[in-house]
Design a protein around this motif. Structure first.
Motif, PDB file in Angstrom:
ATOM      1  N   LYS A  52      13.188  34.634  25.173  1.00 45.57           N
ATOM      2  CA  LYS A  52      14.139  35.583  24.593  1.00 45.57           C
ATOM      3  C   LYS A  52      14.369  36.816  25.455  1.00 45.57           C
ATOM      4  O   LYS A  52      15.035  37.755  25.033  1.00 45.57           O
ATOM      5  N   GLY A  53      13.817  36.834  26.664  1.00 45.31           N
ATOM      6  CA  GLY A  53      14.104  37.922  27.592  1.00 45.31           C
ATOM      7  C   GLY A  53      13.138  39.082  27.566  1.00 45.31           C
ATOM      8  O   GLY A  53      13.405  40.108  28.205  1.00 45.31           O
ATOM      9  N   ASP A  54      12.003  38.949  26.862  1.00 47.21           N
ATOM     10  CA  ASP A  54      11.050  40.065  26.802  1.00 47.21           C
ATOM     11  C   ASP A  54      10.510  40.413  28.182  1.00 47.21           C
ATOM     12  O   ASP A  54      10.459  41.586  28.566  1.00 47.21           O
ATOM     13  N   PHE A  55      10.093  39.390  28.931  1.00 54.01           N
ATOM     14  CA  PHE A  55       9.573  39.649  30.274  1.00 54.01           C
ATOM     15  C   PHE A  55      10.705  39.963  31.244  1.00 54.01           C
ATOM     16  O   PHE A  55      10.557  40.799  32.136  1.00 54.01           O
ATOM     17  N   THR A  56      11.848  39.314  31.041  1.00 52.83           N
ATOM     18  CA  THR A  56      13.013  39.560  31.894  1.00 52.83           C
ATOM     19  C   THR A  56      13.400  41.030  31.874  1.00 52.83           C
ATOM     20  O   THR A  56      13.778  41.598  32.901  1.00 52.83           O
ATOM     21  N   GLU A  57      13.304  41.636  30.711  1.00 49.43           N
ATOM     22  CA  GLU A  57      13.661  43.053  30.581  1.00 49.43           C
ATOM     23  C   GLU A  57      12.807  43.919  31.499  1.00 49.43           C
ATOM     24  O   GLU A  57      13.298  44.880  32.103  1.00 49.43           O
ATOM     25  N   ARG A  58      11.547  43.573  31.661  1.00 48.44           N
ATOM     26  CA  ARG A  58      10.679  44.337  32.560  1.00 48.44           C
ATOM     27  C   ARG A  58      11.069  44.124  34.022  1.00 48.44           C
ATOM     28  O   ARG A  58      10.952  45.035  34.844  1.00 48.44           O
ATOM     29  N   LEU A  59      11.546  42.919  34.339  1.00 49.68           N
ATOM     30  CA  LEU A  59      11.947  42.622  35.709  1.00 49.68           C
ATOM     31  C   LEU A  59      13.192  43.393  36.132  1.00 49.68           C
ATOM     32  O   LEU A  59      13.406  43.638  37.326  1.00 49.68           O
ATOM     33  N   LEU A  60      14.015  43.786  35.165  1.00 48.92           N
ATOM     34  CA  LEU A  60      15.241  44.524  35.480  1.00 48.92           C
ATOM     35  C   LEU A  60      14.968  45.859  36.169  1.00 48.92           C
ATOM     36  O   LEU A  60      15.847  46.398  36.839  1.00 48.92           O
ATOM     37  N   ALA A  77      20.803  33.078  23.759  1.00 47.17           N
ATOM     38  CA  ALA A  77      21.636  33.941  22.916  1.00 47.17           C
ATOM     39  C   ALA A  77      20.888  35.220  22.554  1.00 47.17           C
ATOM     40  O   ALA A  77      21.468  36.317  22.565  1.00 47.17           O
ATOM     41  N   ALA A  78      19.599  35.099  22.242  1.00 48.46           N
ATOM     42  CA  ALA A  78      18.800  36.275  21.909  1.00 48.46           C
ATOM     43  C   ALA A  78      18.654  37.193  23.117  1.00 48.46           C
ATOM     44  O   ALA A  78      18.729  38.422  22.995  1.00 48.46           O
ATOM     45  N   SER A  79      18.476  36.599  24.303  1.00 45.24           N
ATOM     46  CA  SER A  79      18.337  37.405  25.519  1.00 45.24           C
ATOM     47  C   SER A  79      19.636  38.115  25.854  1.00 45.24           C
ATOM     48  O   SER A  79      19.637  39.295  26.236  1.00 45.24           O
ATOM     49  N   GLU A  80      20.770  37.422  25.723  1.00 44.99           N
ATOM     50  CA  GLU A  80      22.066  38.040  26.023  1.00 44.99           C
ATOM     51  C   GLU A  80      22.379  39.166  25.042  1.00 44.99           C
ATOM     52  O   GLU A  80      22.960  40.182  25.419  1.00 44.99           O
ATOM     53  N   LYS A  81      21.984  38.985  23.794  1.00 51.29           N
ATOM     54  CA  LYS A  81      22.181  40.051  22.801  1.00 51.29           C
ATOM     55  C   LYS A  81      21.349  41.278  23.173  1.00 51.29           C
ATOM     56  O   LYS A  81      21.774  42.418  22.983  1.00 51.29           O
ATOM     57  N   ARG A  82      20.210  41.027  23.764  1.00 50.26           N
ATOM     58  CA  ARG A  82      19.290  42.097  24.127  1.00 50.26           C
ATOM     59  C   ARG A  82      19.737  42.817  25.394  1.00 50.26           C
ATOM     60  O   ARG A  82      19.702  44.044  25.475  1.00 50.26           O
TER      61      ARG A  82
END
Length: 250
Positions: A52-60, A77-82
């Motif tokens: 859902k992008g939790d770790f991806t958010e840190r990589l940004l 979809a959850a990651s794109e919403k985030r």
């Protein structure tokens, strides 16, 4: 990953079985990033299994050009919403995806243990996706973590590398130790340039979650568990490898 699996249903299993823990999201993700930072290369990044992008958010915070390959449409979809459209998402299986570029950084965190044939996917990373100067970052739950060894002594699981009922429901196929993870990486032709562990861990995740709701655990204590893990990688929550491109496996 297998084409016979329903990844959206496994996403639901995560919620219904309470498999996602704050310990992973708030503690382990932070220390994974801390472990990765000294080895990052400049340039683009590929995340395999972004959930859902939790770790991806840190990589940004470190990369502007991020591509994520994820099998669950609902997770994307959850990651794109985030994150909006900051990240390029590809809904595909690792075994089938076709990528048009190579990457200076590839991250696969707590995913390899889910795969039907991890050596095949690692081989694709080595032969197709990792740039000549690139680095692959792998983390997996550790079979020899003290919390698992205690569970064996309590009779809750039969042996360190056992796959529990909750893990199986979440799609786990195996539980790695450092030696078995290194074996699969070498079979795929990759070169290991760094090995370590992340966070000394004697309690189960649900126990950590309860503690984190109190004032018993301080940031300095968490940092101490992370630093101790550098001395005892085989007793950490997660095992960690940094790899570079090696011999091509045909």
């Amino acid at each position: 990953m297998s084409t016979k699996r329903n990844f959206d249903r496994e996403l639901d299993d995560t919620t219904s079985h309470r498999y996602a823990y704050n310990f992973d999201l708030d503690v382990m993700h932070k220390y994974m990033i801390r472990s990765f930072i000294p080895f990052f290369r400049e340039g683009n990044l590929l995340e395999l299994g972004s959930y859902k992008g939790d770790f991806t958010e840190r990589l940004l915070s470190f990369f502007e050009d991020i591509t994520c390959v994820e099998a669950s449409r609902e997770a994307i979809a959850a990651s794109e919403k985030r994150e909006g459209r900051k990240i390029r998402h590809i809904n595909a299986l690792f075994e089938e995806v076709r990528l048009s570029e190579v990457y200076n950084n590839i991250v696969i965190t707590h995913v390899l243990e889910h795969l039907d044939d991890p050596v095949h996917v690692l081989g694709r990373i080595n032969n197709e996706w990792l740039s000549e100067a690139g680095r692959l970052f792998i983390t997996c739950p550790n079979a020899n973590a003290p919390s698992r060894q205690i569970a064996v002594k309590m009779g809750l699981i039969s042996h360190n590398t056992a796959v529990t009922v909750a893990e199986a429901a979440h799609g786990h196929k195996r539980t790695y130790s450092l030696d078995t993870l290194e074996c699969d990486v070498r079979k795929a032709g990759l070169k290991i340039v760094h090995r370590s562990g992340i966070f000394f861990k004697a309690l189960a995740n649900f126990q950590w979650d309860r503690l984190l709701e109190t004032d018993i655990i301080s940031e300095s204590y968490l940092d101490g568990c992370y630093e101790l893990g550098q001395h005892y990688p085989d007793l950490c929550s997660s095992i960690f490898l940094v790899c570079e491109k090696g011999n091509h496996n045909e």
